[in-house]
Design an enzyme around this catalytic site. Sequence first.
Site, PDB file in Angstrom:
ATOM      1  N   GLU A  93       0.819  -1.218   0.000  1.00 17.26           N
ATOM      2  CA  GLU A  93       0.000   0.000   0.000  1.00 17.26           C
ATOM      3  C   GLU A  93       0.853   1.269   0.000  1.00 17.26           C
ATOM      4  O   GLU A  93       0.527   2.253  -0.665  1.00 17.26           O
ATOM      5  CB  GLU A  93      -0.963   0.002   1.188  1.00 17.26           C
ATOM      6  CG  GLU A  93      -2.126  -0.977   1.046  1.00 17.26           C
ATOM      7  CD  GLU A  93      -1.739  -2.419   1.359  1.00 17.26           C
ATOM      8  OE1 GLU A  93      -0.626  -2.630   1.897  1.00 17.26           O
ATOM      9  OE2 GLU A  93      -2.526  -3.339   1.068  1.00 17.26           O
ATOM     10  N   HIS A  95     -11.639  -5.369   7.753  1.00 19.41           N
ATOM     11  CA  HIS A  95     -12.397  -5.195   6.515  1.00 19.41           C
ATOM     12  C   HIS A  95     -13.668  -4.369   6.717  1.00 19.41           C
ATOM     13  O   HIS A  95     -14.518  -4.346   5.845  1.00 19.41           O
ATOM     14  CB  HIS A  95     -12.794  -6.561   5.927  1.00 19.41           C
ATOM     15  CG  HIS A  95     -11.633  -7.331   5.373  1.00 19.41           C
ATOM     16  ND1 HIS A  95     -10.667  -7.871   6.174  1.00 19.41           N
ATOM     17  CD2 HIS A  95     -11.296  -7.654   4.106  1.00 19.41           C
ATOM     18  CE1 HIS A  95      -9.782  -8.509   5.421  1.00 19.41           C
ATOM     19  NE2 HIS A  95     -10.125  -8.381   4.158  1.00 19.41           N
TER      20      HIS A  95
END
Lengths: 364, 326
Positions: B60, B129
């Site tokens: 990321e 999540h």
Amino acid sequence: MTETGLIQLLTPEGERVDNPAYPLDEAADIKGMYRDMVLVRRIDTEAIALQRHGELGLWASLLGQEAAQIGSGRALTPKDMAFPSYREHGVAWCRGLDPLRLLELFRGVSNGSWDPEEHKFHLYTIVIGDQTLHATGYAMGIQRDAAEDEAVIVYFGDGATSQGDVSEAFAWASVFNAPVVFFCQNNQWAISAPQDRQSRVPLYQRASGFGFPGVRVDGNDVLACHAVTRRALQAAREGQGPTLIEAYTYRMGAHTTTDDPTRYRLASDVEVWRLRDPIERVRSYLARSGQADSTFFAAIDAEANELGERIREGCRTLPDPAPLELFDHVYAGGSAILDDERERYAAYLESFEQTDTALEEAGL
Amino acid sequence: MSKLTLSKALNEGLRRALEADPKVMIMGEDVGKLGGVFRVTDGLQKDFGEHRVVDTPLAESGIIGTAIGLALRGYRPVCEIQFDGFVFPATDQIISQLAKMRYRSRGKISLPVVIRIPCGGGIGAVEHHSESPEAYFTHAAGLRVVACADAADAYSMIQLAIASDDPVIFFEPKRRYWDKGEVDTTAPLDSAQPLDRARVVLAGTDVTLLSYGPLVRTCVEAAMAVARERSVEVIDLRSLSPLDMATIGESVRRTGRCVVAHEAPVYSGLGAEIAARVTEACFYHLEAPVLRVGGFATPYPPSRLEEHYLPDLDRILDGVDRAFSY
């Protein structure tokens, strides 16, 4: 090459040695390199003194790293892009940046006031290793622009090789075959942490795990740094992807002006490296080979004195920004929240002026 | 007009941006061949090529760091962070570099990077999540932070975000990806509501209910449920940074009551900033303190507990009721 795989073209004693893989560029301006190194060392000396006089908040000295920076910096073409960390004053010099632009940052007048595209020299990056990803992304842009005469070089230190971003940059540059040269100045100290706290293997060997070449060059040898960097940049431009260059050098001074290296390293270790000084060896070589005489050296010293004078004067007269500039350039599109803060703070400042005027009028 | 899911509306918005400007790129994990785990980028690599829709390595920080480099080169990267909880490896690049570069360079550098982040819970997912990390980013000057709530708005907001010369964190309500709405894909972008303006979704007179992202629909449902007793005005903030205080203040001065609802923890959440600002701006109009409804001061719980953690219609109405108890 020496027994450690260190690429060298000029020994610490000033003897020229040949390396068939890295021939000296016929056009290499050795006298010009000498001049650059002397002048950037003077910038460094002056900046340290200015910090001691309270004119700069901080300075990160490049002492000992002049050859790594001038050698690599001079290998860049005007179209190549350089991404520095915060110690690349020598590279900045090669990119035509006025040293006062660097001093502004350390004085606290700005966070970086030059135009990176104009100089092809990005702003200093202080968070360790972040710029390696920026350089890799920029190189990916060059690929998309099909600009085959451009490459990128990014500077970082031995400490930075422990950062995740540097490993990510290696991985990205490798899988995308990006035209970027990773130039690691291994000055052997990350503030107080020695290089063996960062890695069990020589740093240039990191590259092999990522699938691209790594070379170790004598970072105090300006000719070798120039030749190695030139070749790596050319390979990048020709579509051969990244190279890691480890310029093996030594940080002769403190990490910054706030650091005290006597707490963590021996003076005798520093003395060993003083004998490998990057400038002295070129001076010896130029003198011995008859390429320069005392008139040349005296002229450079005089030029350094003039530069020193200009820096001292220029630094002291750098204007402070106006208070409300604090609010400028946060958003391109503006922000009502920020506008409100600016307005209120302007009124607050104004209230003092009104009080001062009223007191003056009352004769107080 | 066509009826599109929010996911498809974003896809159409991205497609339009890619068509309009050759410098626009999409990059992220699994955004190319797969079309993204939520299919938001479905088909775009096939149509625009691997140079413009890039399947990146799984890193990321690398996505955002290289996007910054591409933006320095003149590109307009749209990055996808696959899930809210995976943005943190990139926060150094976002906060220390992306947000500050314009300021650092005294306006010489623009970094028009968009970071799309599916956010929020309610989908029964495993840990990391279902989070709502917006407050970390609204605290960073230099970033625009926005959240879309429905298909029509998502379609124009993503294009406005890409056109912005500021970096934009773009939150997408993942449990609303499959909600359908009417989207006018022929309308010019200039006619869309500006990115930094809030939107009154449901007009009312008794209390102002502020929300954004996934809870906007819940708030509308809550307002409808009590419509006979109370007239609730629902505002979709859209822009979380900067906040549109003009629209918020106008409403609260009219209604005299304000409740903020978000999925993120109440403590140090965006609601705290809104409450402080509304209190200062509307003090003499308030009939009750500004109240907040949101997640608890716990990490996001295992999904079998998320119905207790997430504000639902009843908890939002409980907040509204409390606003009338002073």
